[in-house]
Design a protein around this motif. Structure first.
Motif, PDB file in Angstrom:
ATOM      1  N   ASP A 123     -11.955  10.203  13.154  1.00  0.00           N
ATOM      2  CA  ASP A 123     -11.709   8.966  13.901  1.00  0.00           C
ATOM      3  C   ASP A 123     -12.385   7.778  13.225  1.00  0.00           C
ATOM      4  O   ASP A 123     -11.819   6.688  13.175  1.00  0.00           O
ATOM      5  N   PHE A 124     -13.580   7.989  12.692  1.00  0.00           N
ATOM      6  CA  PHE A 124     -14.265   6.904  12.004  1.00  0.00           C
ATOM      7  C   PHE A 124     -13.506   6.495  10.743  1.00  0.00           C
ATOM      8  O   PHE A 124     -13.427   5.314  10.406  1.00  0.00           O
ATOM      9  N   CYS A 125     -12.925   7.475  10.057  1.00  0.00           N
ATOM     10  CA  CYS A 125     -12.103   7.161   8.887  1.00  0.00           C
ATOM     11  C   CYS A 125     -10.854   6.384   9.306  1.00  0.00           C
ATOM     12  O   CYS A 125     -10.447   5.441   8.620  1.00  0.00           O
ATOM     13  N   LYS A 126     -10.266   6.759  10.426  1.00  0.00           N
ATOM     14  CA  LYS A 126      -9.084   6.047  10.927  1.00  0.00           C
ATOM     15  C   LYS A 126      -9.433   4.622  11.323  1.00  0.00           C
ATOM     16  O   LYS A 126      -8.653   3.698  11.101  1.00  0.00           O
ATOM     17  N   PHE A 127     -10.628   4.416  11.908  1.00  0.00           N
ATOM     18  CA  PHE A 127     -11.070   3.060  12.243  1.00  0.00           C
ATOM     19  C   PHE A 127     -11.230   2.222  10.983  1.00  0.00           C
ATOM     20  O   PHE A 127     -10.861   1.048  10.962  1.00  0.00           O
ATOM     21  N   LEU A 128     -11.762   2.814   9.939  1.00  0.00           N
ATOM     22  CA  LEU A 128     -11.918   2.093   8.675  1.00  0.00           C
ATOM     23  C   LEU A 128     -10.554   1.693   8.113  1.00  0.00           C
ATOM     24  O   LEU A 128     -10.362   0.550   7.689  1.00  0.00           O
ATOM     25  N   PHE A 129      -9.609   2.623   8.131  1.00  0.00           N
ATOM     26  CA  PHE A 129      -8.256   2.307   7.671  1.00  0.00           C
ATOM     27  C   PHE A 129      -7.600   1.258   8.563  1.00  0.00           C
ATOM     28  O   PHE A 129      -6.849   0.409   8.086  1.00  0.00           O
ATOM     29  N   ALA A 130      -7.900   1.301   9.865  1.00  0.00           N
ATOM     30  CA  ALA A 130      -7.317   0.339  10.800  1.00  0.00           C
ATOM     31  C   ALA A 130      -7.836  -1.070  10.543  1.00  0.00           C
ATOM     32  O   ALA A 130      -7.127  -2.042  10.788  1.00  0.00           O
ATOM     33  N   ILE A 131      -9.059  -1.186  10.066  1.00  0.00           N
ATOM     34  CA  ILE A 131      -9.593  -2.508   9.740  1.00  0.00           C
ATOM     35  C   ILE A 131      -8.983  -3.030   8.444  1.00  0.00           C
ATOM     36  O   ILE A 131      -8.629  -4.207   8.345  1.00  0.00           O
ATOM     37  N   ILE A 132      -8.822  -2.150   7.455  1.00  0.00           N
ATOM     38  CA  ILE A 132      -8.278  -2.573   6.159  1.00  0.00           C
ATOM     39  C   ILE A 132      -6.773  -2.824   6.253  1.00  0.00           C
ATOM     40  O   ILE A 132      -6.278  -3.868   5.837  1.00  0.00           O
ATOM     41  N   LEU A 133      -6.040  -1.854   6.803  1.00  0.00           N
ATOM     42  CA  LEU A 133      -4.583  -1.953   6.942  1.00  0.00           C
ATOM     43  C   LEU A 133      -4.187  -1.254   8.241  1.00  0.00           C
ATOM     44  O   LEU A 133      -4.068  -0.016   8.276  1.00  0.00           O
ATOM     45  N   PRO A 134      -4.005  -2.012   9.326  1.00  0.00           N
ATOM     46  CA  PRO A 134      -3.793  -1.411  10.648  1.00  0.00           C
ATOM     47  C   PRO A 134      -2.665  -0.370  10.742  1.00  0.00           C
ATOM     48  O   PRO A 134      -2.869   0.669  11.365  1.00  0.00           O
ATOM     49  N   PRO A 135      -1.495  -0.587  10.123  1.00  0.00           N
ATOM     50  CA  PRO A 135      -0.461   0.455  10.246  1.00  0.00           C
ATOM     51  C   PRO A 135      -0.874   1.799   9.650  1.00  0.00           C
ATOM     52  O   PRO A 135      -0.419   2.838  10.107  1.00  0.00           O
TER      53      PRO A 135
END
Length: 57
Positions: A7-19
């Protein structure tokens, strides 16, 4: 609801590129297309929607 390391990795990706964060959480569903539209209309709504999807599922 417990948060995992992924989930933390997904949050990081969501900040960089939300889709990308939504894609990793839900796959190629209508949530992804909604998030792409929100990201095109404005970056912040896309990030908020991505966080919502990651926390909901």
């Amino acid at each position: 609801m417990a948060l995992t390391c992924s989930d933390f990795c997904k949050f990081l990706f969501a900040i960089i590129l939300p889709p990308l964060g939504v894609f990793f959480e839900r796959g190629c569903t209508s949530d992804l297309f909604i998030n792409i539209l929100l990201t095109i209309l404005g970056f912040i709504p896309g990030v908020i929607h991505a966080f919502y999807i990651i926390l909901k599922y």
